[in-house]
Motif scaffolding. Structure first.
Motif, mmCIF file in Angstrom:
data_model
loop_
_atom_site.group_PDB
_atom_site.id
_atom_site.type_symbol
_atom_site.label_atom_id
_atom_site.label_comp_id
_atom_site.label_asym_id
_atom_site.label_seq_id
_atom_site.Cartn_x
_atom_site.Cartn_y
_atom_site.Cartn_z
ATOM 1 N N GLY A 153 -5.867 6.540 7.033
ATOM 2 C CA GLY A 153 -4.381 6.095 6.186
ATOM 3 C C GLY A 153 -4.042 4.892 7.190
ATOM 4 N N ASN A 170 -0.401 17.046 3.048
ATOM 5 C CA ASN A 170 -0.448 16.223 3.990
ATOM 6 C C ASN A 170 -1.710 15.342 4.281
ATOM 7 N N ALA A 200 -2.273 12.957 6.610
ATOM 8 C CA ALA A 200 -2.254 11.960 7.861
ATOM 9 C C ALA A 200 -3.426 12.058 8.375
ATOM 10 N N THR A 246 -3.147 0.880 6.150
ATOM 11 C CA THR A 246 -1.886 0.155 6.399
ATOM 12 C C THR A 246 -2.108 -0.922 7.165
ATOM 13 N N ASN A 262 -4.451 1.001 -1.764
ATOM 14 C CA ASN A 262 -4.746 2.055 -0.629
ATOM 15 C C ASN A 262 -6.149 2.235 -0.389
ATOM 16 N N THR A 294 -2.978 9.217 -0.088
ATOM 17 C CA THR A 294 -1.681 9.315 0.659
ATOM 18 C C THR A 294 -0.769 10.175 0.060
ATOM 19 N N ASN A 295 0.488 10.461 1.045
ATOM 20 C CA ASN A 295 1.389 11.582 0.584
ATOM 21 C C ASN A 295 2.146 11.070 -0.717
ATOM 22 N N GLU A 296 1.993 9.626 -0.905
ATOM 23 C CA GLU A 296 2.818 9.099 -2.158
ATOM 24 C C GLU A 296 2.136 8.942 -3.230
ATOM 25 N N ASN A 297 0.784 9.171 -3.282
ATOM 26 C CA ASN A 297 -0.003 8.931 -4.405
ATOM 27 C C ASN A 297 0.118 9.917 -5.668
ATOM 28 N N TYR A 317 -7.550 5.212 0.725
ATOM 29 C CA TYR A 317 -7.628 6.822 0.684
ATOM 30 C C TYR A 317 -6.226 7.290 0.003
ATOM 31 N N ASN A 328 -6.639 3.276 -6.885
ATOM 32 C CA ASN A 328 -5.757 3.654 -5.956
ATOM 33 C C ASN A 328 -5.214 2.501 -5.119
#
Length: 371
Positions: A236, A230, A232, A240, A178, A182-185, A180, A175
């Motif tokens: 996460g 999702n 969130a 960032t 990141n 994410t929504n874009e993984n 964990y 990953n």
């Protein structure tokens, strides 16, 4: 890869960043679950009413006053059940407090004398007697003899995995960039996490089924998510912040790329599916409840008087108390103050714009051993 069980523990002691002083959310969730605990105890009374002594295990008890909050709730519930059913409940509770070996058990032991003095002062002469034991060990595997425990309880623990999932290619990170999902993984990242959760949870269920007495029950609460993908969540945001610190040269990129959090928030459907596939238990309760990242503040604080910065600091301290040992083992203690200061700034901005969406989804499950 570091051994997760060696560094996966809450911040010990009683300092400003300790779990003892920053575990309001866990306590509030336990209060929310108390009516379900009462229903569970009623079911257990009908299943094993002849038993004089119940052996009860609290898995992932951590340290601090919350560790004994479950015991207090259990004693209160047993009194209520005894009166509502108009029949006797067991007069002795043998409580086993379990967590990994790195847990601050000494913090629990120091609280026990005052706890016993308080409950003895509140109860009548015929109150339930209680004995407390420590059982260090990994609940992804056996902890007790066969058919020994009557009731297993666990709160805010089973979203922790035995280890983070790994890439099928040893030299490549699963990953990259990141810590964990994410929504874009890519779907493969989500699938790797789901497979690790499935493997761990099935081992947990198998181990508990072997240790439970006939008619025994489990009540579990853990952080999950809604059916959508999702993702969130506060961790996460940690990812960032770590990325920003990599760009500034404060952290080595390789350390970030090869670090993934050993945590997974399943949907209720995923939980139900794993229980059904493993086959040892019959599901009785499956529901979700939500609570804000800040625990919706202290009971004696007026929400309207608390600004976003104060709320964000509460969130940052609660996350730091849980994640700091794991993060500092990988990235070093020296960056922890800066990391969580930046974390709080981002959360403060989110509170100003998205307060209603900053919630944990808690999955609550009760089940009986399938005979």
């Amino acid at each position: 890869m570091m051994a997760t069980k060696r560094v996966l523990h809450m911040n010990g002691g009683e300092g400003e960043t300790s779990y003892t002083k920053n575990s309001l959310i866990q306590r509030k969730v336990a209060s929310i679950v108390k009516p379900i605990l009462e229903d569970t105890v009623k079911r257990l009374v009908s299943n094993i009413s002849a038993e004089r002594c119940w052996k009860v295990a609290d898995l992932g008890c951590s340290s601090g006053p919350n560790s004994l909050f479950f015991v207090s709730n259990m004693l209160s519930v047993m009194d209520n059940v005894s009166m509502s059913l108009n029949q006797g409940t067991p007069r002795v509770l043998q409580i086993y407090m379990n967590d990994l070996f790195g847990n601050d058990f000494n913090n629990i032991f120091k609280l026990i004398p005052d706890f016993f003095q308080r409950i003895h002062g509140e109860k009548k002469e015929n109150h339930v007697r209680c004995f407390i034991h420590a059982t260090p060990g990994n609940f992804y595997g056996r902890l007790f003899p066969d058919e020994y425990i009557h009731f297993f309880h666990s709160s805010y623990c089973l979203h922790w995995l035995s280890q983070a999932p790994t890439s099928t290619r040893i030299a490549e990170p699963l990953n990259k960039g990141n810590i964990y999902i994410t929504n874009e993984n890519r779907p493969s990242v989500y699938e790797a996490y789901m497979k690790q959760f499935e493997k761990d949870f099935k081992l947990f269920l198998k181990s508990r089924s072997e240790e439970l007495r006939s008619g025994g029950i489990m009540l579990l609460t853990f952080i999950g998510r809604e059916k959508s993908h999702n993702m969130a969540n506060p961790w996460g945001i940690i990812g960032t912040v770590l990325n920003d610190m990599v760009e500034e040269g404060l952290i080595e990129r390789e350390k970030l790329d090869f670090f993934d959090l050993p945590i997974y928030g399943p949907t209720p459907e995923e939980v139900s599916q794993v229980i059904e596939e493993e086959g040892s238990f019959r599901l009785k309760t499956l529901k979700t409840v939500k609570i804000g990242w800040d625990g919706n503040l202290q009971e004696d604080v007026d929400d309207a008087t608390v600004d976003s910065k104060t709320r964000a600091l509460i969130v940052a301290k609660s996350i730091r108390a849980v994640f700091e040992p794991l993060l500092s083992a990988n990235f070093g203690e020296v960056i922890m103050d800066e990391l969580f200061s930046r974390f709080a700034m981002i959360v403060s901005q989110l509170i100003d714009t998205e307060l209603e969406s900053l919630e944990y989804t808690n999955v609550i499950v009760s089940m009986t051993k399938d005979s």
